[in-house]
Every structure is written in C-alpha cells, then in structure tokens.
Design a protein around this motif. Structure first.
Motif, PDB file in Angstrom:
ATOM      1  N   PHE B   5      31.414   7.875  17.008  1.00 28.53           N
ATOM      2  CA  PHE B   5      31.609   7.109  18.245  1.00 28.53           C
ATOM      3  C   PHE B   5      30.842   7.729  19.411  1.00 28.53           C
ATOM      4  O   PHE B   5      30.184   7.025  20.188  1.00 28.53           O
ATOM      5  N   LEU B   6      30.910   9.060  19.503  1.00 28.02           N
ATOM      6  CA  LEU B   6      30.229   9.754  20.595  1.00 28.02           C
ATOM      7  C   LEU B   6      28.718   9.617  20.497  1.00 28.02           C
ATOM      8  O   LEU B   6      28.016   9.630  21.514  1.00 28.02           O
ATOM      9  N   LEU B   9      27.938   6.373  22.084  1.00 26.33           N
ATOM     10  CA  LEU B   9      28.111   6.522  23.533  1.00 26.33           C
ATOM     11  C   LEU B   9      26.933   7.284  24.142  1.00 26.33           C
ATOM     12  O   LEU B   9      26.393   6.887  25.184  1.00 26.33           O
ATOM     13  N   ASP B  46      32.743  16.036  23.734  1.00 24.41           N
ATOM     14  CA  ASP B  46      33.553  14.912  24.184  1.00 24.41           C
ATOM     15  C   ASP B  46      33.503  14.877  25.715  1.00 24.41           C
ATOM     16  O   ASP B  46      32.969  15.792  26.327  1.00 24.41           O
ATOM     17  N   VAL B  47      34.005  13.840  26.330  1.00 25.59           N
ATOM     18  CA  VAL B  47      34.098  13.776  27.806  1.00 25.59           C
ATOM     19  C   VAL B  47      35.402  13.159  28.223  1.00 25.59           C
ATOM     20  O   VAL B  47      35.962  12.352  27.500  1.00 25.59           O
ATOM     21  N   THR B  48      35.831  13.480  29.418  1.00 27.46           N
ATOM     22  CA  THR B  48      37.019  12.841  29.958  1.00 27.46           C
ATOM     23  C   THR B  48      36.631  11.546  30.662  1.00 27.46           C
ATOM     24  O   THR B  48      35.476  11.341  31.037  1.00 27.46           O
ATOM     25  N   ALA B  49      37.634  10.690  30.823  1.00 25.52           N
ATOM     26  CA  ALA B  49      37.419   9.401  31.487  1.00 25.52           C
ATOM     27  C   ALA B  49      36.904   9.604  32.909  1.00 25.52           C
ATOM     28  O   ALA B  49      35.995   8.893  33.352  1.00 25.52           O
ATOM     29  N   SER B  50      37.441  10.578  33.602  1.00 29.12           N
ATOM     30  CA  SER B  50      37.014  10.838  34.979  1.00 29.12           C
ATOM     31  C   SER B  50      35.546  11.213  35.061  1.00 29.12           C
ATOM     32  O   SER B  50      34.834  10.793  35.979  1.00 29.12           O
ATOM     33  N   LEU B  52      33.299  10.343  32.909  1.00 26.98           N
ATOM     34  CA  LEU B  52      32.555   9.127  32.581  1.00 26.98           C
ATOM     35  C   LEU B  52      32.387   8.264  33.817  1.00 26.98           C
ATOM     36  O   LEU B  52      31.353   7.609  33.993  1.00 26.98           O
ATOM     37  N   LYS B  53      33.399   8.268  34.655  1.00 25.26           N
ATOM     38  CA  LYS B  53      33.333   7.512  35.903  1.00 25.26           C
ATOM     39  C   LYS B  53      32.216   8.052  36.797  1.00 25.26           C
ATOM     40  O   LYS B  53      31.445   7.302  37.392  1.00 25.26           O
ATOM     41  N   VAL B  63      31.806   1.577  34.291  1.00 26.65           N
ATOM     42  CA  VAL B  63      32.180   2.414  33.155  1.00 26.65           C
ATOM     43  C   VAL B  63      32.149   1.610  31.860  1.00 26.65           C
ATOM     44  O   VAL B  63      31.711   2.100  30.820  1.00 26.65           O
ATOM     45  N   LYS B  64      32.584   0.386  31.937  1.00 29.13           N
ATOM     46  CA  LYS B  64      32.619  -0.412  30.713  1.00 29.13           C
ATOM     47  C   LYS B  64      31.222  -0.651  30.155  1.00 29.13           C
ATOM     48  O   LYS B  64      31.064  -0.868  28.952  1.00 29.13           O
ATOM     49  N   PHE B  67      30.189   1.588  27.415  1.00 23.57           N
ATOM     50  CA  PHE B  67      30.755   1.301  26.087  1.00 23.57           C
ATOM     51  C   PHE B  67      30.295  -0.053  25.559  1.00 23.57           C
ATOM     52  O   PHE B  67      30.881  -0.588  24.621  1.00 23.57           O
ATOM     53  N   ASP B  68      29.257  -0.578  26.151  1.00 25.07           N
ATOM     54  CA  ASP B  68      28.770  -1.892  25.751  1.00 25.07           C
ATOM     55  C   ASP B  68      27.751  -1.761  24.621  1.00 25.07           C
ATOM     56  O   ASP B  68      26.545  -1.935  24.810  1.00 25.07           O
TER      57      ASP B  68
END
Lengths: 69, 69
Positions: B5-6, B9, B46-50, B52-53, B63-64, B67-68
């Motif tokens: 998955f990564l 991304l 890995d990364v955190t959501a923050s 990624l923002k 952000v979305k 993941f597109d």
DNA sequence: TAACTACAACTAGCTACACTAGCAAATATT
DNA sequence: AATATTTGCTAGTGTAGCTAGTTGTAGTTA
C-alpha cells in the motif's frame, strides 16, 4: 498532530461506521484495536497510513473516502 | 506497515510532486523533512495522517488526492 | 431497581518506528 | 571536470501510536 484535521477525520470515520451499522468492535479487527478506533473518532491520537488502510478495509470503503470531507 | 500500500502511496506522492516541478526539498517544509519525503516516495516508512496533511498542503492538493490510485 | 448486556470512553505503560541530522551518492549544468 | 542541485542512505532517539485492562453509560429484561 493536527488536532483540527484529525477531528474532521474522526467524524468522517464515525459517520461511515454508523452508516454501516457497525460498532467500534466491528471495525477494531485485522490489525487495529477497538481502542484505537475510539481514540481516532475522538481525535485523541494520530494514525499511520497503513492503519488507515486497515480501517478503510474494515469499513469496506476506499482510503480516500476517509478524507472526503 | 503495509509495504504494498505504501508503495502505491509513495508513487502517487512522487507523481504529484514531479507534475508540479517541485523537488523533495520544496515539499520538505512546514513541519516535514526532506528526508521524510524521500523515505515516503520509496515506501521505506509509514506516515501519520497529520504529516500527510502537511505534504498535501505543500503539494497544493487535497489529502484524498494522495490516495487517488 | 437490580442485574445483565452491549457499546463506548478513559488511562497507564511500553516499545516500535516515525522522524530528522548528517553524510554519501547520483544527476544536472556550466 | 568542477560545481551545483537533487536524491538516497543510515544511525540514533524520543515521542506518541497502540493496546490491555478498566470504568462509564445506555438500553433491556424481569
């Protein structure tokens, strides 16, 4: 740790979960804990991308749907 | 840490970055390091959501969009 | 209203790994 | 080929992601 952003993410996760009539227990499987789902929905913690993938899978949505707000 | 998955991304982040003619240095600002951008694109972490923002902001995308894929 | 069930929230504690500084390697540009 | 620019690698560290265990709350039954 962007609290404002995480708050929106948490609400989105909860929204998707409730829409599907799932409990936190239901989503807290396959490598993520029930507690983590709760902390996330309440924006008390950050999450990694990999864990978000697990949550999305458990909710049967795409990861990008988690950020559709 | 979902390597598969990564990887997707990471490729998406690189794609968006290159499309905008930005360097890793350019994206590695405002709370995220240049090294982190590199590690991410190569799916070495890995990364955190923050975070990624922050990356999404630096790329001037949602952000979305990360993941597109 | 007590007892039971189901669901969600809270906390403490650990340790994994996200994250960066510093350096090396590669790729342009002149 | 020398310099500048960009990217990759790695060791080290601290922090916060994550979970087990517990408590709280709301609904249900008798």
């Amino acid at each position: 740790m962007n609290k404002y952003f995480l708050t929106k993410l948490g609400k989105q996760i909860k929204k998707l979960r409730v829409e599907r009539n799932l409990t936190q227990d239901d989503v807290g499987i396959n490598g993520i804990s029930r507690q983590m789902v709760s902390l996330l929905e309440l924006a008390r913690t950050d999450v990694t991308a990999s864990k978000l993938k697990i949550i999305a899978d458990n909710l049967q949505v795409e990861v990008k749907d988690l950020f559709d707000f």
